[in-house]
Motif scaffolding. Structure first.
Motif, mmCIF file in Angstrom:
data_model
loop_
_atom_site.group_PDB
_atom_site.id
_atom_site.type_symbol
_atom_site.label_atom_id
_atom_site.label_comp_id
_atom_site.label_asym_id
_atom_site.label_seq_id
_atom_site.Cartn_x
_atom_site.Cartn_y
_atom_site.Cartn_z
ATOM 1 N N ASN A 97 0.823 -1.210 0.000
ATOM 2 C CA ASN A 97 0.000 0.000 0.000
ATOM 3 C C ASN A 97 0.857 1.259 0.000
ATOM 4 O O ASN A 97 0.552 2.248 0.678
ATOM 5 C CB ASN A 97 -0.963 -0.005 1.191
ATOM 6 N N VAL A 98 1.942 1.195 -0.753
ATOM 7 C CA VAL A 98 2.833 2.333 -0.927
ATOM 8 C C VAL A 98 3.480 2.177 -2.301
ATOM 9 O O VAL A 98 3.523 1.070 -2.854
ATOM 10 C CB VAL A 98 3.894 2.368 0.189
ATOM 11 N N GLU A 99 3.954 3.274 -2.881
ATOM 12 C CA GLU A 99 4.543 3.216 -4.210
ATOM 13 C C GLU A 99 5.704 2.216 -4.256
ATOM 14 O O GLU A 99 6.427 2.051 -3.277
ATOM 15 C CB GLU A 99 5.057 4.604 -4.622
ATOM 16 N N ALA A 100 5.859 1.555 -5.407
ATOM 17 C CA ALA A 100 6.943 0.590 -5.581
ATOM 18 C C ALA A 100 8.283 1.254 -5.307
ATOM 19 O O ALA A 100 8.532 2.393 -5.715
ATOM 20 C CB ALA A 100 6.915 0.023 -7.000
ATOM 21 N N GLY A 101 9.137 0.532 -4.568
ATOM 22 C CA GLY A 101 10.450 1.053 -4.238
ATOM 23 C C GLY A 101 10.475 1.928 -3.001
ATOM 24 O O GLY A 101 11.511 2.503 -2.668
ATOM 25 N N ARG A 102 9.328 2.017 -2.305
ATOM 26 C CA ARG A 102 9.261 2.815 -1.081
ATOM 27 C C ARG A 102 8.805 1.933 0.074
ATOM 28 O O ARG A 102 8.182 0.881 -0.129
ATOM 29 C CB ARG A 102 8.310 4.007 -1.236
ATOM 30 N N ILE A 103 9.128 2.322 1.278
ATOM 31 C CA ILE A 103 8.740 1.579 2.473
ATOM 32 C C ILE A 103 8.128 2.536 3.488
ATOM 33 O O ILE A 103 8.369 3.740 3.460
ATOM 34 C CB ILE A 103 9.947 0.856 3.110
ATOM 35 N N VAL A 104 7.322 1.960 4.394
ATOM 36 C CA VAL A 104 6.696 2.737 5.460
ATOM 37 C C VAL A 104 7.173 2.179 6.790
ATOM 38 O O VAL A 104 7.042 0.978 7.056
ATOM 39 C CB VAL A 104 5.159 2.669 5.387
#
Length: 338
Positions: A97-104
């Motif tokens: 549930n976040v853009e590809a290549g990003r982490i939360v």
């Protein structure tokens, strides 16, 4: 149907994509019909997004800074105790549930996040609600995952039943339902993992909601202290940590063991040549194999392979020493300093 107890959970559609710096209360309140005594449940994902806890990279790139201690590793999966005290896979770092290549990453202080949201709701609506911030976690001994409370404000996170009596007259000695976790799991049923409903409202448990000026202890109160954790390491990791004996690693073995507990453990290793020569309560030199001057207060006199004794002592949070006045082969065990 007869009279009984009922709760209701609503998870509204229409929550927009959350960006760093967004005002969560401003975005969520138009979607909600809140009443005094409701409990507002929000996922940690949208809290983290609003607080700017999103970055480029993968889980491995952020794992070290979010980890307090490795609990277990199996292949690519790492179970860690996080800086918040939570035990979670990959420290709760999420790449969904976040853009590809990003982490939360999890919020820096989920309880504080819950307090801010609760205060914003009160200021803008006058409603006194409880707030729970949730995240998904696995469970030891059980397959699958469920949501738990990682942050809370204005809500009782646990209901102590100790001292109460059930319908059969049995006293409930240690019963402590973690109601904040139960609410988190119930809300997840309405939200659905792929439903794009990161907020929910539970109604029907106003008894759990605290007065406006009382935020309560927060979800941090549900984190078991390391001294009370019986499962601080995975099975393989516990063996390796005990044998390595690295400073600080003994935290994962819980509280310092009593002399009786470590003596019992040592007695099981007689086949390794381990012998307890004197233990607390034993008069010095009166039992077979005891040595003069043992025991000291809270200490043991033992004989056996030092590497075995070092590992056992470490896992019980004790230490091995040598008294220069003792005969050769005699070692002393004593509790580690707090």
């Amino acid at each position: 149907m007869g009279e009984g107890s009922a709760i209701g959970i609503v998870a509204p559609d229409g929550v927009p994509e959350i960006r760093p710096g967004d005002d969560l209360a401003a975005l969520l309140l138009p979607l909600l019909d809140l009443r005094d005594g409701d409990i507002l449940i929000v996922t940690s994902k949208i809290v983290s997004k609003a607080e700017g806890r999103v970055r480029d990279g993968d889980r491995d790139s952020a794992l070290a800074e979010e980890t307090d201690r490795l609990v277990a590793r199996r292949g690519p999966t790492s179970i860690v105790r996080t800086r918040l005290g939570l035990t979670m896979a990959a420290a709760g770092i999420d790449a969904s549930n976040v853009e590809a290549g990003r982490i939360v990453l999890l919020p820096l202080d989920p309880d504080a996040s819950a307090r801010r949201l609760r205060e914003a709701v009160l200021t803008r609506t006058g409603r006194v609600v409880g707030v729970i911030v949730t995240d998904t976690a696995g469970r030891a001994w059980r397959e699958g995952q469920t949501d738990i409370a990682v942050g809370a404000a204005g809500v009782r996170v646990a209901e102590p039943y100790g001292g109460r009596v059930d319908a059969y007259g049995n006293e409930l000695a240690v019963t402590l339902p973690a109601v904040a976790d139960e609410i988190a799991g119930a809300a997840e049923l309405a939200q659905h993992k792929l439903g794009a409903r990161p907020v929910a409202v539970l109604r029907g448990r106003a008894d759990l909601v605290l007065p406006a000026d009382d935020h309560g202890p927060g979800a941090a109160a549900l984190v078991r202290p390391e001294a009370g954790d019986l499962f601080g390491y995975g099975a393989r990791e516990a063996v390796l940590r005990a044998l390595e004996g690295r400073a600080g690693d003994d935290r994962g073995f819980g509280a310092v063991a009593t002399p009786e507990e470590i003596a019992e453990g040592l007695a099981r290793l007689a086949h390794h040549g381990v012998e307890v020569l004197a233990s607390p309560g034993t008069a010095p030199g009166t039992a077979p194999g005891t040595v003069p001057g043992a025991p000291e207060e809270g200490r043991l006199a033992v004989r056996g392979p030092r590497e075995v004794l070092e590992a056992v002592a470490f896992a019980h949070r004790w230490r091995v020493t040598r008294d220069g006045d003792d005969p050769p082969g005699i070692l002393r065990l004593h509790p580690a300093s707090p």
